[in-house]
Each structure stands twice: as C-alpha cells, then as structure tokens.
Enzyme design. Structure first.
Site, mmCIF file in Angstrom:
data_model
loop_
_atom_site.group_PDB
_atom_site.id
_atom_site.type_symbol
_atom_site.label_atom_id
_atom_site.label_comp_id
_atom_site.label_asym_id
_atom_site.label_seq_id
_atom_site.Cartn_x
_atom_site.Cartn_y
_atom_site.Cartn_z
ATOM 1 N N SER A 67 11.896 -10.963 22.331
ATOM 2 C CA SER A 67 10.710 -9.188 22.449
ATOM 3 C C SER A 67 9.418 -9.827 22.522
ATOM 4 C CB SER A 67 11.122 -8.796 20.745
ATOM 5 O OG SER A 67 12.451 -8.481 20.797
ATOM 6 N N ASP A 91 2.042 -3.899 18.080
ATOM 7 C CA ASP A 91 3.689 -3.410 17.512
ATOM 8 C C ASP A 91 4.344 -4.680 17.040
ATOM 9 O OD1 ASP A 91 4.288 -4.153 19.671
ATOM 10 O OD2 ASP A 91 5.439 -2.497 19.979
ATOM 11 N N VAL A 142 9.125 -7.607 11.699
ATOM 12 C CA VAL A 142 8.169 -8.151 12.720
ATOM 13 C C VAL A 142 9.052 -8.680 13.855
ATOM 14 C CG1 VAL A 142 6.789 -11.074 12.956
ATOM 15 C CG2 VAL A 142 7.101 -9.999 11.204
ATOM 16 N N LYS A 150 0.834 -1.003 -0.228
ATOM 17 C CA LYS A 150 -0.294 0.081 0.248
ATOM 18 C C LYS A 150 1.105 1.141 -0.201
ATOM 19 C CE LYS A 150 -3.748 -0.048 2.471
ATOM 20 N NZ LYS A 150 -4.633 -0.288 1.277
ATOM 21 N N GLU A 186 2.001 -1.754 13.890
ATOM 22 C CA GLU A 186 2.399 0.090 14.077
ATOM 23 C C GLU A 186 3.152 0.531 12.847
ATOM 24 O OE1 GLU A 186 4.523 1.748 17.191
ATOM 25 O OE2 GLU A 186 5.679 0.451 16.284
ATOM 26 N N LYS A 189 9.053 12.928 22.762
ATOM 27 C CA LYS A 189 9.609 12.391 24.120
ATOM 28 C C LYS A 189 10.331 13.254 25.164
ATOM 29 C CE LYS A 189 8.277 7.763 23.168
ATOM 30 N NZ LYS A 189 8.853 6.123 22.816
ATOM 31 N N LYS A 235 3.604 1.493 -1.086
ATOM 32 C CA LYS A 235 4.404 2.078 -2.235
ATOM 33 C C LYS A 235 3.407 2.044 -3.153
ATOM 34 C CE LYS A 235 8.300 -1.893 -1.598
ATOM 35 N NZ LYS A 235 8.546 -3.142 -1.611
ATOM 36 N N ARG A 238 8.749 1.129 9.365
ATOM 37 C CA ARG A 238 9.407 2.871 9.539
ATOM 38 C C ARG A 238 9.337 3.470 8.749
ATOM 39 N NH1 ARG A 238 14.449 2.312 12.304
ATOM 40 N NH2 ARG A 238 13.495 1.450 13.896
ATOM 41 N N LYS A 293 7.920 -8.595 26.326
ATOM 42 C CA LYS A 293 6.747 -7.505 26.187
ATOM 43 C C LYS A 293 5.546 -7.864 26.551
ATOM 44 C CE LYS A 293 4.976 -3.409 23.730
ATOM 45 N NZ LYS A 293 5.106 -2.558 22.377
#
Length: 213
Positions: A58, A81, A53, A29, A148, A121, A31, A86, A62
């Site tokens: 990890s 997420d 992924v 989408k 995310e 932040k 691209k 990114r 979480k």
C-alpha cells in the site's frame, strides 16, 4: 520495481518500526485521555480504537500515485498516513471533544485537519481526519513521526465499512444506482446520529431534573 538491496530492506523495516512506535505512543495517549475523562465526567467518549501500519504494498502504491521514487526517505517525507488510528465514539459531539483533548497536548502537534463531518465528501462519507506529529524516544535520539487519526461515530463507521466493501467488490466502479443508494444511506446515518444525540440530551436533562428534586 527493482528488488531492494539488503541495506534498503533494513531501511524499509526501520520505516515500519518507527511508525509502529508512533502508533503505540498515540494509542497510549488516547487510552489515558479516555480513562481520565471517564474518571472526571463518569462518561466514556471513545467506544473503540483500531490501529494499523500500512503494508509495504500500500505504501509503495501511494508513492507511485504521487509520482515519487519508492524510497524510505520519500515515505517519511511525503506519506503521512503510514501509521493510522481510527477512533469510534457514540455522538458527533464526542468527535470534537476528542479533537479538543488532542489539540491541548503539549507533546503533540496537529499538522492538518480535514473535517468531513461538517463538510462530507460527495459520496456522503463523514469523519474527522487529523494528521498529528508526535515524538518517539529511542536509545540515543528522538524523532518526530506522523500519525493519522480518524474520529467518527459508530454509525459513520458502519456506513464507511460497508461502502468500502461494496466498492472493493465492484473494483471502484459501482453502478450509478448503488452510488445513489449509498449517498441516501449516508443521509439516514446522519439523521440517526442527530436523533441519538437528541435522545441522550433529553435523558441527561431528565436525570438532572430528578436529581435536583
């Protein structure tokens, strides 16, 4: 943690597979939107896309941090997420152009927005974070999955990458003077983004004046 059974391992593999499919949907989408924007406006808002992924380690960390049992069901329900993309762009204005394009997609629902561009932040980190829901279509069914999307300028990405490396080196306990230096560097990055946007606007203005003569 108790070793998962064969059936549980299959369920965990399915978790990862479904999120990989969701990543492919969103990558495609993005691209398409980027290519269309380039065609219509002779301008490319997206410099680079990077997707991943989460690793099983990890993901389980979480869930533990959230105080939840380590199950595939909890992963689907409470960790949004697992799949992440990114997007880096040239200017701050591009961040919101990309956000607007995504918000206008009929088959995508934006569930949550965290705007760390307008509201950085405390350490100076700036980026726009979106939790999006997209359908993936399988052999006999479809399923809605969360992805995310982080959108930031190249300058913001440079700062975030170095900040992560420094904190990883110090295991999240960097000396106070380095924390302050990082915060000051973030302010410099923000000024750089503003300066480059000003230069780009001035060049566009000059180009339009020349073409209008």
């Amino acid at each position: 943690m108790q070793q998962p059974s064969v059936n549980e391992l299959k369920e965990w593999r399915n978790v990862m597979l479904m999120h990989r499919f969701a990543l492919e949907e969103v990558n495609t989408k993005l691209k398409i939107l980027n290519d269309e924007f380039q065609f219509l406006h002779d301008y490319n808002p997206m410099e680079h896309l990077k997707s991943r992924v989460k690793s099983f380690e990890s993901l389980t960390a979480k869930l533990e941090k959230k105080g939840l049992d380590i199950t595939p069901e909890n992963a689907y329900e409470h960790v949004h997420d697992i799949a992440g993309i990114r997007v880096t762009c040239s200017f701050v204005s591009d961040i919101y152009k990309i956000y607007e394009m995504l918000a206008n997609q009929d088959d995508m629902t934006i569930l949550n927005v965290k705007d760390y561009v307008e509201n950085p932040k405390p350490n100076g980190y700036r980026s726009l974070h979106l939790i999006c829901e997209v359908p993936i279509f399988l052999t006999n069914t479809s399923r809605k999955m969360c992805v995310e999307i982080q959108i930031r300028t190249v300058a913001m990405d440079f700062w975030a990458s170095l900040e992560h490396k420094i904190y990883y080196k110090y295991k999240s306990t960097a000396p106070a003077h380095l924390t302050q230096e990082l915060y000051e560097a973030a302010a410099i990055i923000q000024h750089l983004d503003e300066k480059m946007k000003y230069l780009n606007d001035e060049i566009d203005l000059y180009k339009n004046e020349v073409e209008g003569e």
